[in-house]
Design a protein around this motif. Structure first.
Motif, mmCIF file in Angstrom:
data_model
loop_
_atom_site.group_PDB
_atom_site.id
_atom_site.type_symbol
_atom_site.label_atom_id
_atom_site.label_comp_id
_atom_site.label_asym_id
_atom_site.label_seq_id
_atom_site.Cartn_x
_atom_site.Cartn_y
_atom_site.Cartn_z
ATOM 1 N N TYR A 24 2.249 6.729 -6.629
ATOM 2 C CA TYR A 24 1.191 7.575 -7.193
ATOM 3 C C TYR A 24 1.454 9.050 -6.893
ATOM 4 N N PHE A 82 0.829 -1.201 0.000
ATOM 5 C CA PHE A 82 0.000 0.000 0.000
ATOM 6 C C PHE A 82 0.868 1.257 0.000
ATOM 7 N N LEU A 108 -7.320 -2.366 -1.749
ATOM 8 C CA LEU A 108 -6.247 -3.171 -1.174
ATOM 9 C C LEU A 108 -6.459 -3.371 0.329
ATOM 10 N N GLU A 128 -5.459 4.337 -9.577
ATOM 11 C CA GLU A 128 -4.758 3.991 -8.343
ATOM 12 C C GLU A 128 -5.506 4.318 -7.047
ATOM 13 N N LEU A 182 -5.908 1.490 -4.254
ATOM 14 C CA LEU A 182 -5.384 1.619 -2.898
ATOM 15 C C LEU A 182 -6.466 1.326 -1.860
ATOM 16 N N LEU A 228 2.600 1.731 -3.418
ATOM 17 C CA LEU A 228 1.685 2.243 -4.434
ATOM 18 C C LEU A 228 1.301 3.699 -4.158
ATOM 19 N N PHE A 229 1.099 4.021 -2.885
ATOM 20 C CA PHE A 229 0.710 5.385 -2.522
ATOM 21 C C PHE A 229 1.802 6.390 -2.874
#
Length: 314
Positions: A34, A27, A84, A77, A81, A30-31
């Motif tokens: 992004y 997480f 997830l 995204e 997120l 990806l955060f």
């Protein structure tokens, strides 16, 4: 167990199969990826807009790539997120939102190719016809190329999703982390022969046109460089081409990886990760590669930071 319904207004996304220990690191990755994509691409776009010396076709065309990366990631995204952190039963999305997300996903991929194709044309004119560059690459031509890049993608993807929307659905479970055309038409119990034929034709035409235009323009440019005795021009041309080629190869390799992994059902989880990276890697690397290669952008950033240093502190 999968629910069988008829044209259900809501769908369930499968999501990634990750352990609780891996969920939060993934997480955060990806955060922050992004966040970097948005900051870097918005930053590049603002720099080109503010600095008048960057009001050139090459940089304006590159801004199209940045806008495409921003839109493609922003509409994908955030929901990825959120899902997830949710249990599988709560990963619900409305059908129409799913169609919109699928449209955006395919627009992102297709437009990236068409933009890189017109950027290759721009470099071809600049290097092979430098004396006529200003005459050919006028504002009118720039608008035509930009509209063509987005318009062609819009029409092709519109037909792709239109063929899927016409199908009735008897399933609700999407075998994917996010919505895409293949996952959508697999919800139907009707014949999807036309969808498969058009999808295959669409992919072949896009990749053939993309690769063909790159090979053609690069071959012509290399011939000019090899026959020219202007070492300074050759060095600048090769530097620009190498940057464009790296960006294109990243996009091409990422896309081909997803298509290849679709042929191996046992590698479903690997395909899901590659599908995420397909959005993250180009969106993250494009502003870095072009920003570091461009002397004008580096000069603007240098002036900006030097200006901040001399500001009086209170």
């Amino acid at each position: 167990m999968e629910n069988y319904t008829f044209n259900s207004p809501t769908l369930q996304l499968e999501g990634l199969n990750v352990s609780k220990d891996s969920m939060y690191p993934l997480f955060l990755f990806l955060f922050f990826s992004y966040l970097f994509i948005i900051v870097a691409n918005v930053g590049i776009t603002l720099i080109v807009f503010i600095d008048k010396t960057l009001h050139q076709p090459m940089y304006i065309l590159f801004c199209n790539l940045s806008v495409n990366d921003i839109l493609g990631n922003s509409l994908l995204e955030p929901r990825l997120l959120v899902n997830l952190l949710r249990p599988p039963s709560e990963r619900i999305i409305s059908y129409y939102e799913c169609v919109a997300q699928a449209f955006t996903t395919h627009m992102f991929s297709t437009t990236a190719h068409t933009i890189l194709m017109i950027m290759a044309f721009d470099r071809y004119v600049a290097i092979c016809n430098p004396l006529r560059y200003a005459v050919i690459m006028t504002n009118k031509m720039l608008i035509k190329l930009t509209v063509s890049a987005w318009g062609v993608a819009f029409v092709l993807v519109g037909i792709l999703l239109g063929l899927t929307i016409r199908l009735n659905r008897c399933r609700t479970l999407m075998r994917s982390m996010y919505c895409n055309n293949a996952a959508l038409f697999k919800l139907s119990c009707e014949s999807v022969f036309i969808n498969n034929v058009y999808g295959l034709t669409f992919t072949v035409v896009l990749f053939t046109s993309s690769i063909g235009s790159m090979v053609l323009t690069y071959t012509r440019i290399m011939v000019v460089c090899l026959t020219s005795k202007n070492k300074s021009l050759n060095s600048k041309a090769l530097k620009t081409l190498s940057t464009h080629l790296v960006v294109y190869l990243i996009l091409l390799f990422s896309g081909m990886s997803i298509i290849t992994l679709h042929r191996f059902p046992q590698l479903t989880e690997s395909r899901k990760l590659v599908a995420i990276l397909y959005h993250i890697i180009p969106g993250s690397l494009n502003p870095i590669i072009y920003g570091m290669q461009s002397k004008e952008i580096r000069r603007f950033l240098s002036k900006l930071f030097d200006f901040k240093k001399v500001l009086p502190s209170f």
